[in-house]
Design a protein around this motif. Structure first.
Motif, mmCIF file in Angstrom:
data_model
loop_
_atom_site.group_PDB
_atom_site.id
_atom_site.type_symbol
_atom_site.label_atom_id
_atom_site.label_comp_id
_atom_site.label_asym_id
_atom_site.label_seq_id
_atom_site.Cartn_x
_atom_site.Cartn_y
_atom_site.Cartn_z
ATOM 1 N N ARG A 161 0.815 -1.220 0.000
ATOM 2 C CA ARG A 161 0.000 0.000 0.000
ATOM 3 C C ARG A 161 0.844 1.264 0.000
ATOM 4 O O ARG A 161 0.365 2.320 -0.393
ATOM 5 C CB ARG A 161 -0.921 0.006 1.223
ATOM 6 C CG ARG A 161 -1.917 -1.142 1.247
ATOM 7 C CD ARG A 161 -2.845 -1.030 2.441
ATOM 8 N NE ARG A 161 -3.600 0.212 2.414
ATOM 9 C CZ ARG A 161 -4.424 0.615 3.376
ATOM 10 N NH1 ARG A 161 -4.570 -0.123 4.461
ATOM 11 N NH2 ARG A 161 -5.072 1.752 3.275
ATOM 12 N N THR A 162 2.079 1.189 0.455
ATOM 13 C CA THR A 162 2.902 2.384 0.566
ATOM 14 C C THR A 162 3.401 2.816 -0.801
ATOM 15 O O THR A 162 3.994 2.025 -1.541
ATOM 16 C CB THR A 162 4.104 2.134 1.488
ATOM 17 O OG1 THR A 162 3.637 1.642 2.741
ATOM 18 C CG2 THR A 162 4.898 3.406 1.710
ATOM 19 N N ARG A 209 1.149 7.124 -6.133
ATOM 20 C CA ARG A 209 -0.057 6.388 -5.762
ATOM 21 C C ARG A 209 -0.871 6.011 -6.998
ATOM 22 O O ARG A 209 -1.426 4.907 -7.080
ATOM 23 C CB ARG A 209 -0.909 7.230 -4.813
ATOM 24 C CG ARG A 209 -0.347 7.313 -3.397
ATOM 25 C CD ARG A 209 -1.202 8.209 -2.517
ATOM 26 N NE ARG A 209 -0.750 8.195 -1.135
ATOM 27 C CZ ARG A 209 -1.205 8.985 -0.195
ATOM 28 N NH1 ARG A 209 -2.149 9.882 -0.496
ATOM 29 N NH2 ARG A 209 -0.755 8.913 1.043
ATOM 30 N N GLY A 254 -1.387 2.292 -7.866
ATOM 31 C CA GLY A 254 -2.783 1.895 -7.832
ATOM 32 C C GLY A 254 -3.239 1.272 -9.132
ATOM 33 O O GLY A 254 -4.192 0.485 -9.157
#
Length: 391
Positions: free
Chosen positions: A204-205, A241, A245
């Motif tokens: 997630r980081t 992100r 993502g």
């Protein structure tokens, strides 16, 4: 036990967890991963957004123009409404130094819903795509690159099959305030975004350092860069992100020979650098602001206060807990000081620097609620950083 002892023990436990459970953020050995030269060097376009950068351009742009890259590469400098002759100076530097082809262009004022830098990046990427590059190097106008920087970045991306490879440029630490504030800035960033976690597929980081981002062109299209993050004030984190993502593999580490030449000689210069976007980092949330203030106080301010108060009052438990927490804090900061070639005796002063960052963060929130928003280079972005919130 007294409340002071309990609070000091809480701080010590927090530091033991940070030491062992936060991705070893304090280590400075995350550098460009192992790499080998590809059989065919892919074409690269370098995009440089620049607004009133005439002061730093003579020390940074020539390092891009003279890159020793075996493949096809060219540079697009996007003059984002400069009033100091940035575009003309860039063209003159190109004529003087030669090297990679340079295109200087200007997109005009950004439309509603765009930050100026990302509008300039969009314009530069649009021009670059006509050359059909395999990679885009997004780099700021104050970043100086070693002659083999582009070659090393591309080799790392190709070897590790990365969609994004970013290096956190070594910031300047010449003035007294730069030495106090800058290493802590990178230390806090790594604490929020441990570099080892960023490179984990499916993790997630996600984060990047906007001064030096090599981005695979197809990954940029897949993640709709920069349109998907057009309102982001903290554009580098939002960019990472968006790419991660979308299933991209990303990497971030410290640079060895990529340096920022932008000076921050006075405290107010550094204060403005942090305060302009700190509250955006907290998504303009009063609750996150309160939690950040309390967290900074517990982790960074309590150890020296508990240690000194314990010595003064004869509470050896408070002194021991505070002193051990302060010692762990100091030990974790030493590697960053060594990375910046600064003396280790500065490490125990980290609580003082943390107090400055706490005040900068509060000031950032005050600016937001006074309608001043995130200001940079004569522009103010008062709207919430929705792109960052949604990513």
């Amino acid at each position: 036990m007294s409340a002071v002892v309990w609070i000091a023990l809480g701080s010590l436990l927090a530091w033991l967890w940070l030491l062992l459970g936060q991705g070893f953020f304090w280590r400075t050995d995350v550098r460009l991963p192992p790499r080998r030269d590809p059989e065919v060097w892919p074409p690269v376009c370098v995009v440089v957004p620049a607004r009133d950068e005439a002061e730093v351009l003579p020390r940074s742009l020539p390092t891009l123009l003279t890159q020793e890259y075996p493949g096809r590469a060219e540079v697009f400098l996007v003059d984002d409404g400069s009033t100091d002759g940035t575009g003309e100076l860039a063209a003159e530097l190109s004529r003087r130094h030669g090297g990679l082809p340079l295109t200087v262009t200007s997109p005009g004022e950004p439309p509603a819903g765009w930050t100026g830098k990302l509008w300039a990046v969009r314009h530069g990427i649009g021009l670059a795509r006509t050359r059909e590059p395999a990679f885009l190097l997004l780099t700021d106008a104050d970043i100086a690159h070693a002659p083999d920087s582009l070659r090393s970045l591309v080799a790392a991306a190709e070897t590790g099959a990365y969609d994004l490879v970013s290096q956190m440029a070594r910031l300047r630490v010449e003035s007294r305030w730069e030495r106090f504030v800058v290493p802590a800035f990178v230390y806090f960033f790594a604490q929020l975004y441990p570099f080892r976690w960023i490179g984990v597929r499916g993790g997630r980081t996600a984060a990047a350092a906007g001064g030096c981002v090599l981005l695979r062109a197809e990954a940029a299209e897949r993640a709709r860069i920069p349109d998907a993050i057009r309102q982001a004030v903290i554009d580098d984190v939002a960019l990472a992100r968006a790419v991660k993502g979308g299933g991209g593999h990303i990497w971030l580490g410290l640079a060895d020979r990529v340096d920022s030449v932008r000076p921050y000689p006075r405290l107010r210069d550094l204060w403005h650098m942090v305060a302009r976007s700190a509250y955006a980092q907290l998504r303009h949330s009063p609750l996150l602001l309160l939690g950040t203030v309390l967290g900074l106080a517990l982790v960074y301010l309590v150890p020296p206060v508990a240690f000194l108060a314990g010595l003064a009052t004869g509470s050896w438990a408070a002194a021991a807990a505070g002193g051990l927490a302060w010692l762990v804090m100091t030990a974790t900061f030493v590697p960053m000081l060594r990375y910046y070639r600064l003396p280790s005796w500065l490490a125990p002063l980290l609580p003082f620097t943390a107090l400055l960052y706490l005040l900068m963060t509060v000031d950032s929130a005050v600016r937001h609620y006074r309608g001043r928003g995130a200001a940079w280079k004569g522009r103010t972005y008062a709207r919430p950083d929705t792109a960052l919130e949604e990513s």
